[in-house]
Design a protein around this motif. Structure first.
Motif, mmCIF file in Angstrom:
data_model
loop_
_atom_site.group_PDB
_atom_site.id
_atom_site.type_symbol
_atom_site.label_atom_id
_atom_site.label_comp_id
_atom_site.label_asym_id
_atom_site.label_seq_id
_atom_site.Cartn_x
_atom_site.Cartn_y
_atom_site.Cartn_z
ATOM 1 N N GLU A 107 0.827 -1.216 0.000
ATOM 2 C CA GLU A 107 0.000 0.000 0.000
ATOM 3 C C GLU A 107 0.855 1.256 0.000
ATOM 4 O OE1 GLU A 107 -4.195 -1.193 2.009
ATOM 5 O OE2 GLU A 107 -2.550 -0.851 3.419
ATOM 6 N N LEU B 92 -1.382 2.322 -3.278
ATOM 7 C CA LEU B 92 -2.348 1.237 -3.413
ATOM 8 C C LEU B 92 -3.166 1.115 -2.133
ATOM 9 C CD1 LEU B 92 -0.107 -1.531 -5.053
ATOM 10 C CD2 LEU B 92 -1.975 -0.296 -6.178
ATOM 11 N N SER C 97 -5.318 1.635 -7.118
ATOM 12 C CA SER C 97 -4.752 2.979 -7.033
ATOM 13 C C SER C 97 -5.814 3.976 -6.578
ATOM 14 C CB SER C 97 -4.184 3.395 -8.390
ATOM 15 O OG SER C 97 -5.212 3.430 -9.371
#
Length: 608
Positions: free
Chosen positions: A537, A542, A572
């Protein structure tokens, strides 16, 4: 995991020979002429008599194991002491079929041994045994000591003490506190006759005739009857593995949510595949909960449906193609893009240099058409032979399936097994230098592991970047019942390095085009709360979309009584903030005894 049932069965229980490699060598007190079982067991995990001979230890036989490489019997002292930390039962390893019967009163002379199932390198706890025994039968037909009832009230809520820092984190030498810690409680019953009643199944029956139940019906219960593993501190203390001492032909064939009604009784064992295990001489009656496989909804015309599905070492010799096809068409509702993991080459595990997987993929595509689904097209990159891990010779890889009537693939030459895909800027938009391409395939992070597959798709005029992943497995990590607490997760080192590369690649796309639609998906082999997920992430590049689900739905895998996340779809910011994201973990495999894969597929729907 072993690939053959016979290999697994041989190692399911305490192993046969207390070898130097797996026996705990300890300084012990002098030989004792007469001791009781609770003296042998002691108040820690290691017997004070380990390595020493004992004579005429009395007990009543409570169970016999007449199969596999660990033959022997359990006996229990009918006259217990008043210390709850000392077990009154012990396993006597005979190596051959024992000549005693349940209810025999016996005395045993032999050597006390601490055997570590799986060997010391596994990090497992040891099992106290009496080996090389001389057994004398005193009388027969005696009443077996009443079983200790294991239930929600008896098992502590706290799982384990922290390991002793002076002993490299081992809990072996710590005094047992069975009223405080679940692992100490189970250890205090090692070898004793125990019982569970009306226990709910939390992992379905597997090919080795074992299942998992919980004695705590409300502990982290999921909507469909399992037990959620939601953090490293939520080990689910009520989990217990069930095996049988009788014929496996009569073993219950259970799914998650079913119940073993009545009582299940037998000695409490410990093995390398899950730790504490009730070796049942008496099994409860199975009551089905009627669990059904889930079906996701069909994507709308303007929605792009993207799925990930680990099909578990699929090769042309398998008999599961029709079932996988039916799952994709019916349960997943024919997603527009499907990332497949564990597609093997055309001759499967035959290690002969073949890397082409066209026969495998086309057989699945044909099966999908036969099931009423679309004629998928596909893209992939063959790996270098025997360089991507998995089953030797199988050359597993990720494959993109896509429905050309709904989505197009942007082919751009240059991608191969060893060339790194890059990102360029063309007319203000991000573009891959090759499509399909592989992410940093030469980086050491991918040694003996699958390299990510990246590709460009176009849906209704909008480019979507998809990165298919199958990160390093958790093989080699210590189990939750390890002697080292917290357990060492050695596989994380490589997986974290892999996650760092995937995040950096996504960031390179977003640096060129801030509003790019990027999806990183696949078998991440790690939990939604893990360090791997946090690295993927990053700083918001993300977001794991499984977190959009209620906690009781956040699982894709069921292992040793814990429902958990291994497969993820990360998106995204442009996708996350579109306010139209719809995510589903479609439970068709992990909860069922007749699974065609050990993973549940995931589907993401959104409007690019």
């Amino acid at each position: 995991m072993p690939s053959k049932s016979s290999a697994r069965l041989a190692a399911l229980t305490v192993a046969a020979v207390c070898s130097a490699a797996s026996a705990v060598a300890l300084t012990s007190p002098a030989h004792a002429d007469s001791v009781r079982i609770h003296d042998v067991q002691g108040t820690t995990r290691i017997s004070p008599y380990a390595g020493q001979k004992v004579a005429d230890v009395p007990g009543i036989v409570t169970g016999t194991r007449t199969y596999g490489s660990s033959r022997g019997f359990w006996m229990q002292d009918p006259t217990p002491d008043d210390d709850p930390a000392t077990s009154e039962g012990v396993f006597v390893f005979t190596s051959s079929t024992p000549k005693v019967a349940v209810g025999d009163s016996v005395t045993v002379s032999g050597t006390v041994s601490e055997y570590v199932p799986g060997g010391t390198s596994s990090g497992n706890q040891s099992v106290t045994e009496i080996t090389k025994p001389t057994v004398a039968t005193v009388s027969t037909g005696n009443a077996v000591p009443a079983p200790t009832v294991i239930d929600a009230g008896s098992v502590p809520d706290e799982y384990t003490p922290a390991g002793d820092s002076a002993a490299n984190g081992s809990i072996n030498g710590l005094p047992l506190e069975p009223s405080t810690y679940a692992l100490d409680y189970y250890e205090s019953l090692e070898g004793m006759n125990v019982q569970v009643a009306d226990a709910r199944v939390v992992t379905a029956t597997d090919p080795y005739s074992e299942l998992w139940v919980t004695v705590k019906p409300h502990e982290n219960r999921t909507r469909r009857g399992g037990a959620l593993y939601g953090s490293y501190d939520s080990q689910n203390t009520g989990r217990l593995q069930i095996q049988t001492l009788g014929p496996t032909s009569g073993f219950p064939v259970a799914n998650v949510g079913d119940t073993l009604t009545g009582t299940t009784t037998g000695p409490l064992d410990y093995n390398q595949y899950g730790g504490y295990t009730l070796a049942a001489s008496e099994l409860g009656t199975l009551k089905s909960a009627g669990l059904q496989r889930e079906t996701t909804r069909k994507q709308a015309r303007g929605e792009l449906a993207v799925a990930t599905y680990n099909v578990e070492n699929l090769d042309p010799s398998d008999t599961t193609f029709a079932a996988h096809a039916a799952a994709i068409v019916n349960n997943l509702q024919s997603p527009d893009i499907v990332s497949l993991e564990e597609i093997q080459d055309n001759d499967g595990a035959t290690d002969d240099g073949v890397v082409d997987a066209s026969a495998t993929v086309n057989k699945l595509i044909d099966a999908i058409v036969a099931a009423g689904g679309p004629k998928y097209d596909w893209r992939s990159i063959d790996p270098v032979n025997d360089q991507d891990g998995g089953e030797p010779g199988g050359n597993i890889r990720q494959v993109f399936l896509f429905n050309p009537e709904r989505v197009s693939f942007t082919d751009r030459a240059g991608g191969d097994s060893t060339t790194a895909v890059g990102v360029t800027k063309v007319r203000g938009k991000a573009q891959l230098t090759a499509s399909p391409g592989r992410v940093e395939p030469a980086n050491d992070a991918w040694k003996s592991s699958r390299k990510p597959l990246a590709g460009e798709f176009v849906f209704r005029g909008r480019t979507v970047f998809v990165i298919a992943n199958h990160l390093n497995s958790k093989g080699g990590d210590q189990g939750l019942t390890a002697q080292y607490q917290p357990p060492t997760r050695s596989s994380e080192t490589q997986r974290h390095a892999q996650a760092t590369l995937v995040n950096a690649f996504v960031k390179s796309i977003l640096d060129v085009q801030k509003n790019a639609d990027v999806i990183a998906l696949g078998d991440m082999n790690d939990f939604d709360f893990s360090g791997t997920a946090q690295i993927l992430e990053g700083d918001g590049e993300l977001w794991s979309a499984i977190k959009s689900l209620p906690k009781s739905e956040r699982y894709t895998y069921d292992y040793q009584g814990n429902q958990q996340v291994l497969d993820q779809i990360l998106v995204s910011p442009s996708i996350r903030r579109g306010c139209d994201l719809d995510y589903d973990s479609v439970h068709i495999n992990s909860e069922f005894h007749d699974q065609i894969s050990d993973h549940d597929p995931q589907v993401l729907r959104f409007r690019p």
